[in-house]
Write a protein that holds these residues in place. Structure first.
Motif, PDB file in Angstrom:
ATOM      1  N   ASN A 151       5.412   5.156  12.088  1.00 54.16           N
ATOM      2  CA  ASN A 151       6.506   5.983  12.331  1.00 54.16           C
ATOM      3  C   ASN A 151       7.082   5.767  13.851  1.00 54.16           C
ATOM      4  O   ASN A 151       6.379   5.922  14.869  1.00 54.16           O
ATOM      5  CB  ASN A 151       6.294   7.124  12.218  1.00 54.16           C
ATOM      6  N   VAL A 152       8.443   5.693  14.004  1.00 55.93           N
ATOM      7  CA  VAL A 152       9.088   5.191  15.220  1.00 55.93           C
ATOM      8  C   VAL A 152       9.014   6.493  16.074  1.00 55.93           C
ATOM      9  O   VAL A 152       9.039   6.540  17.325  1.00 55.93           O
ATOM     10  CB  VAL A 152      10.541   4.914  14.929  1.00 55.93           C
ATOM     11  N   VAL A 153       9.043   7.657  15.451  1.00 57.86           N
ATOM     12  CA  VAL A 153       8.943   9.048  16.201  1.00 57.86           C
ATOM     13  C   VAL A 153       7.625   9.376  16.932  1.00 57.86           C
ATOM     14  O   VAL A 153       7.184   9.641  17.937  1.00 57.86           O
ATOM     15  CB  VAL A 153       9.603  10.263  15.592  1.00 57.86           C
ATOM     16  N   TRP A 154       6.597   9.390  15.790  1.00 54.73           N
ATOM     17  CA  TRP A 154       5.282   9.978  16.157  1.00 54.73           C
ATOM     18  C   TRP A 154       4.314   8.753  16.518  1.00 54.73           C
ATOM     19  O   TRP A 154       3.131   9.002  17.121  1.00 54.73           O
ATOM     20  CB  TRP A 154       4.562  10.608  14.774  1.00 54.73           C
ATOM     21  N   GLY A 155       4.778   7.446  16.181  1.00 59.06           N
ATOM     22  CA  GLY A 155       3.893   6.521  16.757  1.00 59.06           C
ATOM     23  C   GLY A 155       2.428   6.165  16.044  1.00 59.06           C
ATOM     24  O   GLY A 155       1.695   5.368  16.912  1.00 59.06           O
ATOM     25  N   LEU A 156       2.209   6.746  14.753  1.00 57.23           N
ATOM     26  CA  LEU A 156       1.288   6.650  14.234  1.00 57.23           C
ATOM     27  C   LEU A 156       1.529   6.218  12.651  1.00 57.23           C
ATOM     28  O   LEU A 156       2.596   6.282  12.301  1.00 57.23           O
ATOM     29  CB  LEU A 156       0.360   7.607  14.304  1.00 57.23           C
ATOM     30  N   SER A 157       0.542   6.176  11.871  1.00 61.63           N
ATOM     31  CA  SER A 157       0.555   6.087  10.503  1.00 61.63           C
ATOM     32  C   SER A 157      -0.496   6.740   9.822  1.00 61.63           C
ATOM     33  O   SER A 157      -1.498   7.136  10.424  1.00 61.63           O
ATOM     34  CB  SER A 157       0.568   4.519  10.180  1.00 61.63           C
ATOM     35  N   TYR A 158      -0.391   6.667   8.457  1.00 63.93           N
ATOM     36  CA  TYR A 158      -1.176   7.470   7.666  1.00 63.93           C
ATOM     37  C   TYR A 158      -2.494   6.518   7.438  1.00 63.93           C
ATOM     38  O   TYR A 158      -3.287   7.015   6.492  1.00 63.93           O
ATOM     39  CB  TYR A 158      -0.707   8.304   6.439  1.00 63.93           C
ATOM     40  N   ALA A 159      -2.019   5.356   7.433  1.00 68.39           N
ATOM     41  CA  ALA A 159      -3.216   4.186   7.151  1.00 68.39           C
ATOM     42  C   ALA A 159      -4.392   4.555   8.123  1.00 68.39           C
ATOM     43  O   ALA A 159      -5.707   3.826   7.706  1.00 68.39           O
ATOM     44  CB  ALA A 159      -2.796   2.777   7.350  1.00 68.39           C
ATOM     45  N   PHE A 160      -4.397   5.335   9.153  1.00 73.12           N
ATOM     46  CA  PHE A 160      -5.577   5.764   9.869  1.00 73.12           C
ATOM     47  C   PHE A 160      -6.760   6.562   8.877  1.00 73.12           C
ATOM     48  O   PHE A 160      -7.762   6.693   9.386  1.00 73.12           O
ATOM     49  CB  PHE A 160      -5.348   6.332  11.242  1.00 73.12           C
ATOM     50  N   TYR A 161      -5.986   7.552   8.126  1.00 74.62           N
ATOM     51  CA  TYR A 161      -6.690   8.209   7.126  1.00 74.62           C
ATOM     52  C   TYR A 161      -7.029   7.706   6.189  1.00 74.62           C
ATOM     53  O   TYR A 161      -6.880   6.656   5.652  1.00 74.62           O
ATOM     54  CB  TYR A 161      -5.810   9.452   6.988  1.00 74.62           C
ATOM     55  N   PRO A 162      -8.240   8.104   5.306  1.00 76.45           N
ATOM     56  CA  PRO A 162      -8.515   7.667   3.815  1.00 76.45           C
ATOM     57  C   PRO A 162      -7.172   7.476   2.948  1.00 76.45           C
ATOM     58  O   PRO A 162      -6.325   8.156   3.103  1.00 76.45           O
ATOM     59  CB  PRO A 162      -9.585   8.736   3.305  1.00 76.45           C
ATOM     60  N   ILE A 163      -7.300   6.215   2.558  1.00 77.66           N
ATOM     61  CA  ILE A 163      -6.218   5.824   1.584  1.00 77.66           C
ATOM     62  C   ILE A 163      -6.655   5.658   0.345  1.00 77.66           C
ATOM     63  O   ILE A 163      -5.683   5.292  -0.440  1.00 77.66           O
ATOM     64  CB  ILE A 163      -5.543   4.516   2.187  1.00 77.66           C
ATOM     65  N   LEU A 164      -7.689   6.262  -0.208  1.00 71.14           N
ATOM     66  CA  LEU A 164      -7.985   6.152  -1.735  1.00 71.14           C
ATOM     67  C   LEU A 164      -6.856   6.582  -2.642  1.00 71.14           C
ATOM     68  O   LEU A 164      -6.401   6.034  -3.566  1.00 71.14           O
ATOM     69  CB  LEU A 164      -9.202   6.959  -2.102  1.00 71.14           C
ATOM     70  N   SER A 165      -6.071   7.791  -2.278  1.00 69.70           N
ATOM     71  CA  SER A 165      -4.944   8.256  -3.226  1.00 69.70           C
ATOM     72  C   SER A 165      -3.877   7.402  -3.273  1.00 69.70           C
ATOM     73  O   SER A 165      -3.444   7.046  -4.305  1.00 69.70           O
ATOM     74  CB  SER A 165      -4.669   9.669  -2.660  1.00 69.70           C
ATOM     75  N   TYR A 166      -3.606   6.825  -1.996  1.00 66.69           N
ATOM     76  CA  TYR A 166      -2.426   5.757  -1.912  1.00 66.69           C
ATOM     77  C   TYR A 166      -2.858   4.455  -2.890  1.00 66.69           C
ATOM     78  O   TYR A 166      -2.031   3.718  -3.272  1.00 66.69           O
ATOM     79  CB  TYR A 166      -2.112   5.253  -0.532  1.00 66.69           C
ATOM     80  N   MET A 167      -4.039   4.076  -2.908  1.00 62.67           N
ATOM     81  CA  MET A 167      -4.565   3.089  -3.742  1.00 62.67           C
ATOM     82  C   MET A 167      -4.261   3.229  -5.008  1.00 62.67           C
ATOM     83  O   MET A 167      -4.017   2.453  -5.810  1.00 62.67           O
ATOM     84  CB  MET A 167      -5.983   2.518  -3.440  1.00 62.67           C
ATOM     85  N   VAL A 168      -4.699   4.439  -5.392  1.00 58.42           N
ATOM     86  CA  VAL A 168      -4.394   4.742  -6.924  1.00 58.42           C
ATOM     87  C   VAL A 168      -2.861   4.897  -7.186  1.00 58.42           C
ATOM     88  O   VAL A 168      -2.380   4.342  -8.071  1.00 58.42           O
ATOM     89  CB  VAL A 168      -5.178   6.141  -7.259  1.00 58.42           C
ATOM     90  N   SER A 169      -1.897   5.197  -6.250  1.00 59.51           N
ATOM     91  CA  SER A 169      -0.643   5.286  -6.384  1.00 59.51           C
ATOM     92  C   SER A 169       0.057   3.544  -6.353  1.00 59.51           C
ATOM     93  O   SER A 169       0.755   3.523  -7.311  1.00 59.51           O
ATOM     94  CB  SER A 169       0.338   5.887  -5.200  1.00 59.51           C
ATOM     95  N   ALA A 170      -0.530   2.923  -5.807  1.00 61.42           N
ATOM     96  CA  ALA A 170      -0.145   1.496  -5.887  1.00 61.42           C
ATOM     97  C   ALA A 170      -0.324   0.884  -7.015  1.00 61.42           C
ATOM     98  O   ALA A 170       0.481   0.042  -7.946  1.00 61.42           O
ATOM     99  CB  ALA A 170      -1.048   0.720  -4.528  1.00 61.42           C
ATOM    100  N   VAL A 171      -1.735   1.409  -7.913  1.00 62.19           N
ATOM    101  CA  VAL A 171      -1.806   0.683  -9.319  1.00 62.19           C
ATOM    102  C   VAL A 171      -0.863   1.385 -10.149  1.00 62.19           C
ATOM    103  O   VAL A 171      -0.126   0.639 -11.113  1.00 62.19           O
ATOM    104  CB  VAL A 171      -3.087   1.434  -9.769  1.00 62.19           C
ATOM    105  N   PHE A 172      -0.241   2.472 -10.044  1.00 62.20           N
ATOM    106  CA  PHE A 172       0.880   2.933 -10.895  1.00 62.20           C
ATOM    107  C   PHE A 172       2.067   2.216 -10.480  1.00 62.20           C
ATOM    108  O   PHE A 172       2.912   2.034 -11.473  1.00 62.20           O
ATOM    109  CB  PHE A 172       0.917   4.603 -10.717  1.00 62.20           C
ATOM    110  N   MET A 173       2.458   1.821  -9.283  1.00 65.12           N
ATOM    111  CA  MET A 173       3.686   1.093  -8.931  1.00 65.12           C
ATOM    112  C   MET A 173       3.626  -0.266  -9.680  1.00 65.12           C
ATOM    113  O   MET A 173       4.301  -0.646 -10.026  1.00 65.12           O
ATOM    114  CB  MET A 173       3.629   1.048  -7.561  1.00 65.12           C
TER     115      MET A 173
END
Length: 474
Positions: free
Chosen positions: A66-88
């Protein structure tokens, strides 16, 4: 005569869970994008996974920072995003693109919270008598903020599911003991919790304590047998838990020089890439400003309707959108009053927190018309599983609040009730227990009490639907 499905426990559980699923689905499909705090940043991780099948992102990937905060949520556990990607991926098969993919990603969170509702209903059957269980289930499942977590891309929804699994596992242990089924259920719950959100990790600690204390201090086994049972079952639980979630922490340790949680790496990334005023070293935290806790609790940001404390309370109950869609303040007051009365009822039953139970036999001798006590003999002295359960529920409320206050004071002065959501199930357990106690004492007729419980549960469900219809749709 065979009972009709709709009148059976399975039927009522199905209808209750389906009601929550339908509400979250229509809510997720009809609200704006982004629909919740930081959804845009979180969705970027799911989108990256969708665009790079079979790969996992680094937290410092330039496309995610993120250009403001300088970090991303990929540092945190991403299991929920992996399931979201399956639905996508599934939605893309039918030609979905753009904003429609966001809606598809949200369905993972809908299902996570739906699963949480199911396990809460299952747990309620074991924790409360029939007249109190649906009140507990409705308080947990249809608290507006808890439902809202199931309508946009986030990791709190997965945390709710993991906590519900662990609560159900604890409830099963109280009824059945540490069977292999309950041990594996606990292992799955802890693994999912580890891959959800850090503020829920108190459930992992308390599950470990519940396992150890109930085995070592309760029951009739000899000491040697207890330790043997603890080691054998504990090794199995640990092995399953690590097999399910250990890969993430090993990967972090490899990528970030031993930082298996990724917290230090995330802070270093923010320090490097964030805008000057938002770098951790420059960001004006209450600690750096020299604030007292009184300053924190009564601080009111120009964009808030209430001070910090009230904002946390009302957003725990229900504040939607980007923390800018409020429930009517009077309605939030009713919730707070209802919780307060329930907790007041718990104050009349403090014996539930005494983990040690001693049974005694009193020998008495009749001498004429009087009875004289002769001897008092302790025949059993053991710890009570339910007392340990209650004490750990208190700890489960303290831990997320303590972590939240630490984060607020030293990192970022947020006033979002979702950060203390891990305290939801323990809090509602005590609120329900208090109401069961008070209604049992002051309402003597069981049929009247039954209608009161049904009426309150129906109102809780109606309010949740009303939040969507009157606040989100407009």
């Amino acid at each position: 005569m065979k009972q009709k499905f709709w009148k059976s426990d399975k039927g009522r559980t199905f209808v209750f869970t389906l009601t929550a699923f339908v509400l979250m689905t229509v809510w997720a499909l009809t609200q704006d994008c982004p629909g919740g705090p930081d959804e845009e940043m979180r969705y970027q991780v799911a989108q990256w996974l969708y665009q790079h099948p079979g790969q996992l992102p680094r937290g410092d990937d330039e496309s995610l920072i993120n250009v403001v905060w300088g970090l991303s949520y990929a540092f945190y556990p991403i299991l929920s995003y992996m399931v979201s990607a399956v639905f996508m991926w599934i939605a893309a098969i039918f030609g979905a693109a753009g904003e429609t993919l966001v809606l598809a990603a949200r369905m993972a969170d809908v299902l996570f919270v739906t699963g949480a509702v199911y396990f809460v209903v299952k747990a309620s059957r074991r924790l409360f008598p029939e007249e109190g269980r649906w009140l507990f289930a409705a308080l947990c499942a249809f608290l507006p903020q808890a439902l809202f977590l199931g309508t946009y891309v986030n990791t709190d929804s997965l945390a709710l599911l993991s906590m519900a699994i662990l609560l159900y596992a604890w409830a099963c242990v109280l009824d059945e003991g540490w069977t292999w089924k309950n041990c594996m259920l606990l292992a799955v719950g802890m693994a999912v919790c580890a891959l959800s959100y850090y503020n829920a990790y108190g459930w992992i600690l308390c599950s470990f304590l519940f396992f150890c204390l109930t085995i070592l201090l309760c029951g009739e086994r000899r000491r040697k047998e207890r330790w043997k049972f603890l080691i054998q079952r504990g090794a199995a639980i640990s092995a399953v838990t690590l097999a399910l979630c250990g890969w993430w922490f090993v990967r972090n340790a490899v990528l970030y020089d031993g930082d298996f949680l990724g917290r230090r790496a995330s802070s270093q990334c923010a320090e490097k890439y964030a805008m000057t005023d938002y770098k951790p070293s420059n960001y004006p935290t209450p600690e750096k400003l020299g604030w007292t806790w009184k300053d924190v609790f009564f601080y009111q940001d120009p964009g808030w309707r209430h001070n910090w404390t009230i904002t946390v309370l009302v957003s725990f109950i229900g504040t939607f959108g980007l923390m800018n869609i409020y429930m009517p303040y009077g309605l939030s007051k009713v919730y707070i009053l209802f919780f307060g009365i329930g907790l007041l009822g718990v104050c009349t039953m403090l014996g539930m927190f005494h983990p040690k139970k001693r049974m005694c036999v009193t020998e008495k001798r009749n001498l004429g018309a009087e009875r004289w006590k002769v001897k008092l003999t302790a025949v059993s002295s053991r710890w009570d599983e339910k007392g340990i359960f209650h004490l750990l529920l208190v700890l489960l409320m303290v831990i997320p609040v303590a972590l939240f206050l630490y984060y607020v004071y030293y990192s970022d002065n947020q006033a979002q009730g979702r950060y203390i959501m891990p305290a939801l199930y323990p809090l509602m357990y005590f609120v329900t227990a208090g109401w069961v106690r008070l209604l049992g004492r002051f309402v003597k007729r069981p049929e009247i009490r039954s209608w009161i419980y049904r009426g309150i549960a129906a109102l809780l469900i109606a309010v949740a639907w009303g939040c969507w219809f009157f606040l989100i749709l407009p």
